[in-house]
Motif scaffolding. Structure first.
Motif, mmCIF file in Angstrom:
data_model
loop_
_atom_site.group_PDB
_atom_site.id
_atom_site.type_symbol
_atom_site.label_atom_id
_atom_site.label_comp_id
_atom_site.label_asym_id
_atom_site.label_seq_id
_atom_site.Cartn_x
_atom_site.Cartn_y
_atom_site.Cartn_z
ATOM 1 N N GLU A 241 21.244 1.319 -20.439
ATOM 2 C CA GLU A 241 21.773 1.410 -18.970
ATOM 3 C C GLU A 241 22.900 1.784 -18.612
ATOM 4 O O GLU A 241 23.433 2.154 -17.523
ATOM 5 N N GLU A 242 24.046 1.923 -19.686
ATOM 6 C CA GLU A 242 25.261 2.619 -19.438
ATOM 7 C C GLU A 242 25.350 3.866 -19.221
ATOM 8 O O GLU A 242 25.998 4.502 -20.002
ATOM 9 N N ASP B 104 17.329 0.235 -21.888
ATOM 10 C CA ASP B 104 18.115 -0.590 -21.967
ATOM 11 C C ASP B 104 18.457 -1.491 -23.355
ATOM 12 O O ASP B 104 18.172 -1.013 -24.303
ATOM 13 N N HIS B 105 19.167 -2.391 -23.130
ATOM 14 C CA HIS B 105 19.815 -3.027 -24.341
ATOM 15 C C HIS B 105 19.531 -4.571 -24.125
ATOM 16 O O HIS B 105 19.679 -5.163 -23.059
ATOM 17 N N GLN B 106 19.294 -5.259 -25.031
ATOM 18 C CA GLN B 106 19.172 -6.948 -24.966
ATOM 19 C C GLN B 106 19.973 -7.451 -26.064
ATOM 20 O O GLN B 106 19.816 -7.053 -27.459
ATOM 21 N N TYR B 107 20.561 -8.349 -26.005
ATOM 22 C CA TYR B 107 21.225 -9.174 -26.851
ATOM 23 C C TYR B 107 20.400 -10.409 -27.410
ATOM 24 O O TYR B 107 20.036 -11.071 -26.414
ATOM 25 N N HIS C 8 14.387 5.448 -18.346
ATOM 26 C CA HIS C 8 15.502 4.670 -18.655
ATOM 27 C C HIS C 8 15.416 3.853 -19.626
ATOM 28 O O HIS C 8 14.151 3.634 -20.204
ATOM 29 N N HIS D 35 30.399 -3.472 -9.424
ATOM 30 C CA HIS D 35 29.808 -2.919 -10.672
ATOM 31 C C HIS D 35 28.716 -4.130 -11.206
ATOM 32 O O HIS D 35 27.768 -3.649 -11.731
ATOM 33 N N ARG E 177 14.043 -0.093 -25.708
ATOM 34 C CA ARG E 177 15.139 -1.031 -25.730
ATOM 35 C C ARG E 177 15.866 -1.172 -27.160
ATOM 36 O O ARG E 177 15.197 -1.345 -27.835
ATOM 37 N N SER F 104 20.681 -11.393 -21.074
ATOM 38 C CA SER F 104 20.932 -11.137 -22.124
ATOM 39 C C SER F 104 21.071 -9.452 -22.126
ATOM 40 O O SER F 104 21.156 -8.966 -23.415
ATOM 41 N N LYS F 105 20.668 -8.727 -21.026
ATOM 42 C CA LYS F 105 20.750 -7.290 -20.999
ATOM 43 C C LYS F 105 22.400 -7.075 -20.977
ATOM 44 O O LYS F 105 22.788 -6.015 -21.146
ATOM 45 N N ARG G 299 8.908 0.641 -25.905
ATOM 46 C CA ARG G 299 8.235 -0.615 -24.956
ATOM 47 C C ARG G 299 6.926 0.190 -24.039
ATOM 48 O O ARG G 299 5.945 -0.380 -23.955
ATOM 49 N N GLU H 246 15.546 -5.297 -12.595
ATOM 50 C CA GLU H 246 14.321 -4.742 -11.896
ATOM 51 C C GLU H 246 12.974 -4.734 -12.315
ATOM 52 O O GLU H 246 12.110 -4.953 -11.382
ATOM 53 N N GLU I 168 7.684 2.324 -13.905
ATOM 54 C CA GLU I 168 9.161 2.739 -13.643
ATOM 55 C C GLU I 168 10.191 1.651 -13.876
ATOM 56 O O GLU I 168 11.302 1.953 -14.218
ATOM 57 N N LYS I 169 9.841 0.512 -13.530
ATOM 58 C CA LYS I 169 10.701 -0.565 -13.549
ATOM 59 C C LYS I 169 11.166 -1.151 -14.905
ATOM 60 O O LYS I 169 12.202 -1.606 -15.186
ATOM 61 N N GLN I 170 10.461 -0.807 -15.780
ATOM 62 C CA GLN I 170 10.641 -1.052 -17.283
ATOM 63 C C GLN I 170 11.370 0.071 -18.117
ATOM 64 O O GLN I 170 10.890 1.159 -17.734
ATOM 65 N N LEU J 24 26.125 5.664 -12.801
ATOM 66 C CA LEU J 24 27.032 4.618 -12.039
ATOM 67 C C LEU J 24 27.614 3.563 -12.870
ATOM 68 O O LEU J 24 28.721 2.937 -12.973
ATOM 69 N N LEU J 25 26.771 3.275 -14.050
ATOM 70 C CA LEU J 25 26.956 2.170 -14.929
ATOM 71 C C LEU J 25 27.659 2.452 -16.046
ATOM 72 O O LEU J 25 28.023 1.581 -17.050
#
Lengths: 190, 1002
Positions: free
Chosen positions: B594-595, B162-165, B160, A177, B273, A130-131, B256, A187, B267-269, B598-599
């Protein structure tokens, strides 16, 4: 002429799959499947007979027929079906399909090399996906359903044939990718 | 200001003491504090300086509406600019400083300019700094230094995002009484429910009631517990819904880890978000913000909102002052007075603009309640010390104040001028809020589908009504969701707070601050209207009211009301400004998620990529593909030192290897489209400019594709597999676009054509063996194809087995050399490449990249669509009339446009070759061309330019007006650097014009 031993490779075989191998989130790349695109309108003259001969039941939109043991026919779009089948049976199937559909307005196209075939499981699989995925995979992808959607900016085909996992196809060139995105998204569950 | 003894329902945890740093000094507070409550508990009055005048500012509010207490949090990679102290949950070792103060919070240069403040009214900058025009850059330099709050962080973000749908039946925005009630009702029906609340704990303003109402506390506890136990409910705390878009796309930012000390962050989280929520129904239980009363010096530290003072008292056990004056125009002010007496034993002076509220209980408790009074002015140095009060009268339309004033000593002033329902989200999709005279507030229209509002955003003032309204709203939407619905609850009656109409004292309006964050005063609104600004949108922009991080959450409605009064219109006639996302500031990181890195954009790789990496290739991005650019060889130096070839050296070597021996290139990235059906020839004839009717199976043909305007959009080679089956190649970057182009025409204009298209770009991996010795290499790998030049001529393809793998081998060339492109399924791509490398070893086979490919093709005058063309070049302009067939029965796309008057102009820019007179001078690509040295009128530009190793000189391709009829003419290239370089217009085929090399070594 030298004796050749062709080496078969998959898109992600260079990756360390131990990184995505936990009870929370596990990804496997399946090597033994082929993928054939069948373009045909079931109402086209001769199509019904040919499809019956191939033991193909045309799926309704967003659904699948058959099984991965022989051929799993996925609805991709109107008149477009994606057939996942054991790689060993692929060439014979294409041959049989072309013969059966001789004279019928249809296309049988081998696209086996075009994709990485992923098996995704783990208790947090939906949290991770979902991310990345725009589609409601948790709520709108029951067993037997297939969707073409976008995940991590890559076009993917996702379907479910088992209760506890998802199958996902991503184009070969995007696979690296997509893998990177999966690694990042999962992660916090490792 | 002080911390009180433990309170029954306080949020702080006194067992955990946290150290924090403010302005470089160390302080202590408790877990559960916000930075604002911690500062107040430590007696800190001044937390910021104002935007324009550098005035001292204190904490005004307790939530997101805070305009003054902007801070810079942490430093380095963790620096957060312009964070609101009221929203920062305290953690151990937190480090913050004021976001304002030039040069410091203690001394602000702008405040020192006080005598000039009277000139710095709205429009001051526009009016003052427009003369002389040439000095504007200097003015701007200094003005920008004076503007803004926190400085932009200098280091990359260490965290970092992130996104969540999310997909839910019901999204409830707000976790107060109405939101929780709505969520419970909705969840009980079985609907999936998402509760979004911006605070650390649920409850919203209901929490302020716990101290005085056991019933409220009990209802909250049981409701919260019930929701937490329901599997169909997800609760997002510390989460702000910042935008509501069409079709109920609700954007939420979840903090978060912002509340966790830096040392303990995971760090992993992600730090934050962004949830992108698709909700079938949205319940807006967003609540309301109090607005203050207006009076001169209302921005003094120690003047704050009554609801804020109550929250600090009840939730954080912080008493904001021992000698409070409470002033209001509605019933809510009395609740604070009661709490002050009960919790802190403090007896405030209560000023109520209105008369008639039954305050006998308070009066009996010894509280000085004065009805019909308000504050006209506050005074004090670092914080409020006195207020001037006066009697006020309402004549049914306007308020007036008595000239006689009285002075009261105080150390804190809390005011309530009514409430602003938080209509923002409802307005994001274009709804206009409706003004209620009874409530003296704008209410949400909620006139868009699939949404409803509930609670105090609807004007409800007591928690029981909010609970009932929440349940009522949930019932309404459950009906729409066709969920089973319990007996319908009744819409609750509005219990009015009897908010008095707006009042702004007429005295010292240049000290009455409407928008504190932007230093907009009542006198600025007056000035704007005097200068004939009539629309509130214009008044806003002229004065800057509602700009900034708080977007006028507190001030806008006051400004609107004052404008209405001055314009002699009603408030609804003046209307509101436009509410746009974001509701509160959102970090750039959360928008990007996260975009990044590299992403950010997918990098596409060919099946052979690992081989290229192993050979040390440098890469370039072509249409998302990572293509080898060149393959630098290691250069040995003395003393074992090594370096790598530069681009120029490597390309020189690679070019000569291909021209003289053999090279190999990864051509997998080209788009490939499988085309099948009985009408495939007709289809190709329509999309390509040339003829396809007679191309025999086993043959390939180059085609040029035009759009409807006759301009080149793509080119490539298409192979005929059978009469009903072709495979088209497209340019690498154009693959997806061309596939869509073809499908669009097929589906919308030519549905009768029986043709199926399938993208097979990724299925095939292509290794091109190129050069005079190419045949000798491939013959070592394939025995079932006759590679004799006559048996397998140029532009043919054959099916065979290469190194044991079934393959399609095409004899096509993008270099003018003998070339075989081996196409195999991607799974064998790398294997084939390595086999070719092995087989070519004895010929010193040389892998080459895109740069060499570009040079080789330019030597032959082959175009690259997108580099030599730009959407304005027809096939004739490109000197490719040979690829145009005008005799096809059905005209090709763009054919008609080729006869338009503009398309047949003889002075159109045409593609030609250029030979610089100085054969070693390489023209920069893009260089403009002129007819004569002194000319400034451009006649074209350089599209491709290289040093040709085989020719030992520079060559270029260019578009030049009427260039094709000017062969041999000298024109001039004018570089950006000011150089003028003479060049001769030449044919664009520079090498092997007789095509003698096509068959390679025979």
């Amino acid at each position: 002429m030298a004796k050749f031993e062709p080496q078969f490779a998959t898109a992600l075989e260079q990756q360390d799959f131990n990184r995505l191998n936990s009870a929370a989130f596990k990804v496997q790349e399946l090597r033994d499947y082929g993928y054939v695109v069948l373009r045909v309108d079931a109402n086209t003259e001769g199509a019904a007979h040919a499809l019956a001969k191939l033991d193909i039941s045309v799926p309704e939109p967003l659904t699948m027929t058959g099984s991965l043991d022989s051929h799993l026919v996925k609805w991709i779009g109107p008149s477009e079906y994606g057939i996942t089948l054991p790689l060993a049976q692929k060439d014979a199937f294409i041959k049989a399909a072309k013969e059966a559909l001789q004279g019928v307005f249809a296309a049988v196209v081998d696209n086996s090399g075009g994709y990485s075939f992923l098996h995704i499981s783990g208790t947090q699989r939906y949290e991770v996906l979902s991310k990345l995925a725009l589609y409601d995979l948790r709520g709108q992808l029951p067993l037997g359903k297939v969707v073409s959607t976008i995940a991590a900016k890559s076009g993917v085909i996702v379907y479910r044939v088992e209760e506890e996992s998802l199958r996902l196809m991503v184009r070969w060139s995007f696979a690296q990718h997509f893998w990177n995105a999966l690694v990042k998204a999962s992660e916090e569950y490792r | 200001m002080k911390r009180l003894a433990p309170q029954a329902h306080e949020r702080i945890d006194r067992s955990k003491t946290y150290q924090f740093t403010w302005q470089g000094e160390s302080y202590y507070a408790y877990a559960g504090d916000t930075l604002a409550s911690a500062l107040l508990a430590n007696g800190i009055d001044v937390v910021g300086r104002s935007f324009k005048y550098g005035r001292k500012r204190g904490i005004l509010a307790a939530g997101v509406e805070e305009p003054n207490a902007l801070v810079t949090l942490e430093s380095g990679g963790y620096e957060v600019p312009n964070a609101r102290a009221t929203e920062i949950e305290l953690y151990d070792q937190l480090n913050a400083k004021a976001a304002s103060g030039i040069p410091s919070l203690r001394f602000d240069l702008r405040a020192a300019l006080k005598p000039f403040h009277k000139f710095m009214v709205a429009g001051f900058y526009y009016k003052t700094f427009k003369w002389p025009q040439k000095l504007w850059p200097h003015y701007e330099h200094y003005l920008r230094q004076l503007a803004g709050f926190s400085e932009v962080p200098q280091q990359a973000d260490a965290e970092h995002y992130d996104h969540q749908y999310q997909f839910v039946d019901v999204a409830v925005v707000g976790g107060g009484a109405a939101g929780l009630s709505a969520a419970l009702t909705a969840a009980q029906s079985g609907a999936s429910v998402l509760v979004i609340d911006e605070r650390a704990e649920l409850g919203g303003e209901l929490s302020s009631e716990f101290a005085s109402s056991a019933e409220a506390q009990q209802w909250f506890s049981s409701t919260k517990q019930a929701l937490e136990q329901m599997p169909n409910v997800r609760i997002l705390k510390r989460s702000t819904a910042f935008a509501l878009h069409d079709f109920n796309l609700l954007l939420v930012i979840e903090r978060r880890q912002d509340h966790v000390s830096l040392k303990q962050r995971n760090e992993k989280q992600s730090r934050q978000r962004q949830h992108r929520v698709r909700a079938k129904q949205v319940i807006l239980a967003t609540g309301s913000h109090e607005r203050p009363l207006l009076f001169a010096n209302n921005d003094l530290p120690g003047v704050l909102m009554a609801s804020a003072m109550r929250r600090y008292l009840n939730e954080f056990a912080v008493l904001c002052g021992d000698k409070p004056v409470l002033a209001g125009n509605n019933d809510s002010i009395y609740a604070l007075a009661e709490d002050l007496v009960k919790r802190a034993g403090v007896k405030p002076v209560v000023l109520d603009m209105r008369v008639g509220y039954d305050a006998s209980r308070l009066i009996a408790a010894g509280i000085d309640v004065r009805q019909g009074y308000t504050i006209l002015k506050a005074s004090g140095s670092n914080r409020v010390e006195q207020v001037s009060i006066a009697k006020v009268y309402y004549d049914g339309k306007l308020w007036s104040a008595s000239a006689a004033t009285e002075t009261l000593d105080c150390d804190v002033v809390a005011t309530s001028g009514g409430f602003n329902p938080l209509v923002h989200l409802d307005c994001h999709t274009g709804s206009k809020p409706l003004f209620s005279n009874a409530l003296q507030a704008f209410l949400p229209a909620c006139d868009k589908p699939a949404r409803i509002s509930a609670g105090s955003v609807n004007g409800h003032s007591d928690w029981q009504a909010c609970v009932q309204d929440g349940a009522y709203a949930a019932h309404q939407i459950l009906g729409r969701l066709e969920k089973s619905v319990a007996p319908t609850t009744v819409k609750p009656e509005l219990k009015l707070l009897n908010v008095a109409p707006f009042f702004c004292p007429t005295h010292q309006r240049n000290k009455i601050f409407i928008d504190m964050q932007n230093d907009v005063k009542a006198s600025d609104i007056e000035l704007a209207i005097r200068e004939n600004y009539r629309s509130i949108e214009h008044i806003k922009r002229y004065t800057a009211m509602g700009f900034g991080t708080d977007q006028g959450k507190i001030g806008n409605v006051l400004g609107i009301a004052l404008a209405a009064q001055l314009l002699n219109r009603s408030i609804p006639e003046v209307g509101t400004t436009t509410f746009r996302p974001m509701y509160t500031p959102v970090t750039m990181g959360a928008l990007a998620g996260e975009e990044v890195g590299l992403l950010f954009d997918p990098q596409r790789f060919t099946p052979i990529h690992a081989s290229h990496v192993a050979r040390g290739a440098e890469f370039e991005v072509v249409g998302q593909w990572m293509r080898p650019w060149y393959f630098p060889k290691a250069i040995e130096h003395l003393y074992d030192a090594q370096s790598a070839e530069d681009l120029h050296t490597a390309v020189q070597r690679e070019c000569l290897a291909v021209r003289n021996s053999v090279g190999v290139m990864d051509a997998s990235t080209l788009g490939k489209i499988d085309i099948q059906g009985p009408d495939v020839r007709e289809f190709l004839a329509r999309v390509y400019t040339n003829a396809w009717a007679k191309l025999a199976p086993g043959k390939c043909r180059y085609g040029v594709m035009c759009d409807e305007n006759g301009m080149i959009i793509d080119d490539g080679v298409t192979a005929c597999l059978s009469d009903t089956h072709f495979v088209m190649t497209t340019t690498t970057g154009g693959a997806a676009r061309i596939y869509n182009h073809l499908e669009t025409w097929l589906q919308t204009e030519w549905p009768a054509l029986k043709v199926y298209l399938t993208s097979v770009t990724d299925h095939w991996s292509t290794t091109a063996i190129v050069g005079p010795k190419a045949r000798r290499v491939i013959e070592k790998l394939c025995s079932d194809i006759d590679f004799n030049a006559k048996a397998f001529p140029f532009m043919d393809w054959r099916e065979g087995t290469v190194a044991g793998v079934p393959a399609r081998v095409m004899r096509i060339s993008f270099s003018g050399e003998l070339s075989y492109e081996i196409n195999v399924p991607a799974n064998y791509g790398r294997y084939i490449w390595e086999q070719v490398m092995e087989a070519g070893k004895e010929f010193d086979i040389t892998p080459y990249g895109t740069e060499t490919m570009h040079v080789l093709r330019a030597e032959k005058g082959y175009i690259i669509v997108g580099q030599d063309t730009d959407g304005s070049l027809s096939p004739y302009d490109a000197n490719m009339g040979w690829a145009v067939s005008l005799t096809k029965p059905y005209p090709f796309l763009g054919q008609r446009a080729l006869t338009r008057s503009d398309t047949v102009r003889t002075d159109r820019k045409q593609l030609v070759g250029l030979l610089p007179h100085d054969a070693q001078k390489v023209l920069p690509e893009g260089t403009q061309l002129v007819n004569a040295i002194e000319d400034k009128a451009m006649i074209g530009h350089v599209t491709s330019s290289y040093l040709s190793p085989i020719l030992g000189r520079s060559i270029a391709m260019a578009v030049v007006k009427a260039g094709l009829s000017r062969m041999g003419n000298t024109i001039y290239a004018k570089t950006v650097g000011g150089e003028t370089i003479p060049v001769t217009i030449a044919d664009s085929v520079f090498y092997d014009t007789a095509k003698e090399k096509l068959d390679g070594e025979v």
